[in-house]
Design an enzyme around this catalytic site. Sequence first.
Site, mmCIF file in Angstrom:
data_model
loop_
_atom_site.group_PDB
_atom_site.id
_atom_site.type_symbol
_atom_site.label_atom_id
_atom_site.label_comp_id
_atom_site.label_asym_id
_atom_site.label_seq_id
_atom_site.Cartn_x
_atom_site.Cartn_y
_atom_site.Cartn_z
ATOM 1 N N ARG A 261 0.842 -1.189 0.000
ATOM 2 C CA ARG A 261 0.000 0.000 0.000
ATOM 3 C C ARG A 261 0.884 1.248 0.000
ATOM 4 O O ARG A 261 2.007 1.221 0.484
ATOM 5 C CB ARG A 261 -0.919 0.014 1.224
ATOM 6 C CG ARG A 261 -1.798 -1.221 1.373
ATOM 7 C CD ARG A 261 -2.537 -1.207 2.697
ATOM 8 N NE ARG A 261 -3.407 -2.379 2.866
ATOM 9 C CZ ARG A 261 -3.030 -3.527 3.403
ATOM 10 N NH1 ARG A 261 -1.783 -3.662 3.859
ATOM 11 N NH2 ARG A 261 -3.878 -4.534 3.529
ATOM 12 N N LYS B 120 -1.409 -3.054 8.133
ATOM 13 C CA LYS B 120 -2.530 -2.685 8.995
ATOM 14 C C LYS B 120 -2.434 -3.415 10.331
ATOM 15 O O LYS B 120 -1.968 -4.542 10.395
ATOM 16 C CB LYS B 120 -3.861 -3.024 8.308
ATOM 17 C CG LYS B 120 -4.177 -2.143 7.107
ATOM 18 C CD LYS B 120 -5.545 -2.471 6.547
ATOM 19 C CE LYS B 120 -5.909 -1.544 5.406
ATOM 20 N NZ LYS B 120 -7.256 -1.846 4.845
ATOM 21 N N ARG C 156 -1.294 -1.662 -6.810
ATOM 22 C CA ARG C 156 -1.429 -2.813 -5.900
ATOM 23 C C ARG C 156 -2.397 -3.835 -6.491
ATOM 24 O O ARG C 156 -2.119 -5.042 -6.508
ATOM 25 C CB ARG C 156 -1.904 -2.322 -4.531
ATOM 26 C CG ARG C 156 -2.225 -3.417 -3.512
ATOM 27 C CD ARG C 156 -2.537 -2.750 -2.168
ATOM 28 N NE ARG C 156 -3.239 -3.616 -1.234
ATOM 29 C CZ ARG C 156 -2.637 -4.454 -0.392
ATOM 30 N NH1 ARG C 156 -1.329 -4.550 -0.407
ATOM 31 N NH2 ARG C 156 -3.352 -5.182 0.446
ATOM 32 N N HIS D 91 -3.196 -9.606 3.297
ATOM 33 C CA HIS D 91 -4.619 -9.771 3.587
ATOM 34 C C HIS D 91 -4.805 -10.775 4.725
ATOM 35 O O HIS D 91 -4.215 -11.861 4.694
ATOM 36 C CB HIS D 91 -5.371 -10.298 2.358
ATOM 37 C CG HIS D 91 -5.580 -9.277 1.291
ATOM 38 N ND1 HIS D 91 -5.856 -9.599 -0.018
ATOM 39 C CD2 HIS D 91 -5.556 -7.921 1.336
ATOM 40 C CE1 HIS D 91 -5.992 -8.505 -0.724
ATOM 41 N NE2 HIS D 91 -5.813 -7.473 0.071
ATOM 42 N N TYR E 19 -9.353 -11.166 -7.026
ATOM 43 C CA TYR E 19 -8.459 -10.988 -8.178
ATOM 44 C C TYR E 19 -8.517 -12.149 -9.152
ATOM 45 O O TYR E 19 -8.072 -12.021 -10.292
ATOM 46 C CB TYR E 19 -7.019 -10.766 -7.698
ATOM 47 C CG TYR E 19 -6.858 -9.513 -6.877
ATOM 48 C CD1 TYR E 19 -6.899 -8.262 -7.481
ATOM 49 C CD2 TYR E 19 -6.699 -9.580 -5.497
ATOM 50 C CE1 TYR E 19 -6.777 -7.101 -6.725
ATOM 51 C CE2 TYR E 19 -6.579 -8.423 -4.727
ATOM 52 C CZ TYR E 19 -6.619 -7.192 -5.349
ATOM 53 O OH TYR E 19 -6.511 -6.053 -4.605
#
Length: 305
Positions: free
Chosen positions: A155, A179, A253, A276, A285
């Site tokens: 990111r 994150k 990304r 993720h 995807y």
Amino acid sequence: MTSEKVIDEVSSELLRNFSETITYSFRLSDKTREVYCHEAECYLSFLSRKGRSVEDADPLLIEEYLMEREDREGITNRTAGKVLSSLRSFYRFLIAEGITESNPAKLVEKGKDSVHMPRTISENEIDALMAQFQDDDLGRRDYALFELIYSSGMRISEAVNLDVNSWRREERSINVIGKRNKERIVFIGDEASKALEDYIDFVRPKLLDKKNIKEKALFLNRRGKRLTRQAAHLRFHLCTDALGLDATIHTLRHSFASHMINHGADIRSVQEMLGHSDIKTTQIYTQLDTSGLLASYDKYSPFDE
């Protein structure tokens, strides 16, 4: 619908108690408290208009309430899910207060959101984009930054937060803090590695403020400070606008993930690369590229002569 909220004093007192419980017992944020109380008030107003009470409400009545919200306000499944979560918390409060014995909102299923397909660009468009960066200090920095993002799938917030010691030159890997402060290691390709080494060895020393040579940030602005996301977005859009390309930094990304899968990477490896926590987020995807479907159909179909 909010303009029709009409509740009696008993319901008003119930809402005040609910608000206090959210704050002191549920320990939710002020923003969440405001949302939950608002939704509870709308629901109580609905019950009042229907001549019903929280004690005798059932799942069918709550479904009717949600359908009314959808008809009158056009709320999405996502918003309806948030309303339902608010009502479930409201009924938890009512049970704790001894007002009701069950939570009918828990028996109502949340509607499924429509799948949002992430925006990607082709490998040829990636090549054209990367060719736009100027051969000056800032251009070489930008090229290293965006090639790094495309090569690793990180990111933009993760990229600008990198420190110099995040880069492991011999391994061609980078320690990334994602994150929820979750750390992962990403590897990058030859082109990104060369661009990053060029930037670190020859460009970053020029950008570094001589009064602050201990600056840890990997990517620096022209004043020797850590590059911000906002500045990176501005630089990126200068190039996409010149190409007439509809893309953001986050498109890099998405494109990384899509291109990796198209070239045969397994879904769990891509999940790890992207950071993720849920593989369902990565699976989107696998639905993006249909360019090979017609060729496969023509090759294998038993219906064409």
